[in-house]
Write a protein that holds these residues in place. Structure first.
Motif, PDB file in Angstrom:
ATOM      1  N   GLY A 134      20.641  -7.361  14.846  1.00 48.34           N
ATOM      2  CA  GLY A 134      19.627  -7.337  15.895  1.00 48.34           C
ATOM      3  C   GLY A 134      20.011  -8.309  16.988  1.00 48.34           C
ATOM      4  O   GLY A 134      21.094  -8.902  16.967  1.00 48.34           O
ATOM      5  N   LYS A 135      19.091  -8.482  17.940  1.00 54.73           N
ATOM      6  CA  LYS A 135      19.369  -9.359  19.085  1.00 54.73           C
ATOM      7  C   LYS A 135      19.613 -10.809  18.656  1.00 54.73           C
ATOM      8  O   LYS A 135      20.476 -11.478  19.209  1.00 54.73           O
ATOM      9  CB  LYS A 135      18.212  -9.308  20.086  1.00 54.73           C
ATOM     10  N   ASN A 136      18.869 -11.273  17.673  1.00 53.58           N
ATOM     11  CA  ASN A 136      19.017 -12.652  17.215  1.00 53.58           C
ATOM     12  C   ASN A 136      20.410 -12.887  16.619  1.00 53.58           C
ATOM     13  O   ASN A 136      21.099 -13.843  16.984  1.00 53.58           O
ATOM     14  CB  ASN A 136      17.919 -12.977  16.188  1.00 53.58           C
ATOM     15  N   ALA A 137      20.815 -12.012  15.716  1.00 54.12           N
ATOM     16  CA  ALA A 137      22.136 -12.144  15.095  1.00 54.12           C
ATOM     17  C   ALA A 137      23.240 -12.018  16.140  1.00 54.12           C
ATOM     18  O   ALA A 137      24.223 -12.772  16.111  1.00 54.12           O
ATOM     19  CB  ALA A 137      22.322 -11.097  14.001  1.00 54.12           C
ATOM     20  N   MET A 138      23.068 -11.096  17.078  1.00 53.77           N
ATOM     21  CA  MET A 138      24.086 -10.905  18.110  1.00 53.77           C
ATOM     22  C   MET A 138      24.196 -12.138  19.002  1.00 53.77           C
ATOM     23  O   MET A 138      25.301 -12.562  19.352  1.00 53.77           O
ATOM     24  CB  MET A 138      23.782  -9.668  18.955  1.00 53.77           C
ATOM     25  N   GLY A 139      23.070 -12.731  19.351  1.00 51.56           N
ATOM     26  CA  GLY A 139      23.094 -13.937  20.179  1.00 51.56           C
ATOM     27  C   GLY A 139      23.846 -15.067  19.500  1.00 51.56           C
ATOM     28  O   GLY A 139      24.682 -15.734  20.117  1.00 51.56           O
ATOM     29  N   LYS A 140      23.562 -15.273  18.219  1.00 50.08           N
ATOM     30  CA  LYS A 140      24.247 -16.329  17.460  1.00 50.08           C
ATOM     31  C   LYS A 140      25.730 -16.024  17.319  1.00 50.08           C
ATOM     32  O   LYS A 140      26.579 -16.910  17.425  1.00 50.08           O
ATOM     33  CB  LYS A 140      23.611 -16.482  16.087  1.00 50.08           C
ATOM     34  N   LEU A 141      26.045 -14.747  17.089  1.00 55.59           N
ATOM     35  CA  LEU A 141      27.434 -14.338  16.927  1.00 55.59           C
ATOM     36  C   LEU A 141      28.220 -14.535  18.221  1.00 55.59           C
ATOM     37  O   LEU A 141      29.342 -15.053  18.212  1.00 55.59           O
ATOM     38  CB  LEU A 141      27.503 -12.880  16.470  1.00 55.59           C
ATOM     39  N   LYS A 142      27.638 -14.158  19.343  1.00 56.80           N
ATOM     40  CA  LYS A 142      28.317 -14.313  20.630  1.00 56.80           C
ATOM     41  C   LYS A 142      28.575 -15.782  20.958  1.00 56.80           C
ATOM     42  O   LYS A 142      29.647 -16.135  21.458  1.00 56.80           O
ATOM     43  CB  LYS A 142      27.509 -13.637  21.737  1.00 56.80           C
ATOM     44  N   THR A 143      27.611 -16.633  20.640  1.00 62.10           N
ATOM     45  CA  THR A 143      27.789 -18.067  20.859  1.00 62.10           C
ATOM     46  C   THR A 143      28.939 -18.597  20.013  1.00 62.10           C
ATOM     47  O   THR A 143      29.808 -19.330  20.499  1.00 62.10           O
ATOM     48  CB  THR A 143      26.492 -18.828  20.524  1.00 62.10           C
ATOM     49  N   TYR A 144      28.965 -18.199  18.742  1.00 60.35           N
ATOM     50  CA  TYR A 144      30.030 -18.641  17.832  1.00 60.35           C
ATOM     51  C   TYR A 144      31.389 -18.123  18.295  1.00 60.35           C
ATOM     52  O   TYR A 144      32.382 -18.866  18.266  1.00 60.35           O
ATOM     53  CB  TYR A 144      29.714 -18.157  16.417  1.00 60.35           C
ATOM     54  N   MET A 145      31.436 -16.881  18.720  1.00 61.26           N
ATOM     55  CA  MET A 145      32.703 -16.317  19.189  1.00 61.26           C
ATOM     56  C   MET A 145      33.194 -17.051  20.439  1.00 61.26           C
ATOM     57  O   MET A 145      34.379 -17.346  20.560  1.00 61.26           O
ATOM     58  CB  MET A 145      32.542 -14.817  19.458  1.00 61.26           C
ATOM     59  N   LYS A 146      32.271 -17.350  21.349  1.00 60.05           N
ATOM     60  CA  LYS A 146      32.643 -18.052  22.581  1.00 60.05           C
ATOM     61  C   LYS A 146      33.213 -19.434  22.255  1.00 60.05           C
ATOM     62  O   LYS A 146      34.205 -19.854  22.842  1.00 60.05           O
ATOM     63  CB  LYS A 146      31.425 -18.179  23.489  1.00 60.05           C
ATOM     64  N   GLU A 147      32.585 -20.132  21.298  1.00 59.54           N
ATOM     65  CA  GLU A 147      33.068 -21.450  20.881  1.00 59.54           C
ATOM     66  C   GLU A 147      34.479 -21.375  20.303  1.00 59.54           C
ATOM     67  O   GLU A 147      35.234 -22.339  20.369  1.00 59.54           O
ATOM     68  CB  GLU A 147      32.132 -22.053  19.824  1.00 59.54           C
ATOM     69  N   ASN A 148      34.823 -20.220  19.735  1.00 59.40           N
ATOM     70  CA  ASN A 148      36.142 -20.033  19.117  1.00 59.40           C
ATOM     71  C   ASN A 148      37.091 -19.216  19.993  1.00 59.40           C
ATOM     72  O   ASN A 148      38.124 -18.742  19.500  1.00 59.40           O
ATOM     73  CB  ASN A 148      35.969 -19.388  17.740  1.00 59.40           C
ATOM     74  N   HIS A 149      36.726 -19.041  21.255  1.00 58.38           N
ATOM     75  CA  HIS A 149      37.571 -18.367  22.239  1.00 58.38           C
ATOM     76  C   HIS A 149      37.950 -16.941  21.826  1.00 58.38           C
ATOM     77  O   HIS A 149      39.103 -16.523  21.951  1.00 58.38           O
ATOM     78  CB  HIS A 149      38.823 -19.190  22.538  1.00 58.38           C
TER      79      HIS A 149
END
Length: 84
Positions: free
Chosen positions: A64-79
């Motif tokens: 859902g939107k919550n999981a996607m938001g957290k995932l995108k943040t984590y991915m951005k932190e890991n380039h």
């Protein structure tokens, strides 16, 4: 006795580095339903995740939107990013 304790601590740290526990990918980042959805698709690394688009991941049952938001943040932190 002390040598055994030191050896046990060394071995446990070596085991932790060399042993990847199945189902630990993104543990503490996203909720279990979303992690199970990725596991079902055999997505167990950021490299594999980057082969998918955001839309494809959002279609998985458990995401859902919550999981996607957290995932995108984590991915951005890991380039890492989703494919376009």
């Amino acid at each position: 006795m002390i040598n055994l304790i030191i050896m046990a601590k060394c071995l446990s740290s070596i085991c932790m580095v060399n042993h990847v526990v199945e189902g630990d990918f993104l543990r503490g980042i996203i909720a279990m339903p979303a992690r199970r959805a990725l596991e079902k698709e055999k997505i167990n690394s950021l490299e594999k995740l980057s082969d998918y688009s955001e839309k494809e991941i959002m279609q998985l049952h458990g995401f859902g939107k919550n999981a996607m938001g957290k995932l995108k943040t984590y991915m951005k932190e890991n380039h890492v990013s989703f494919k376009n």
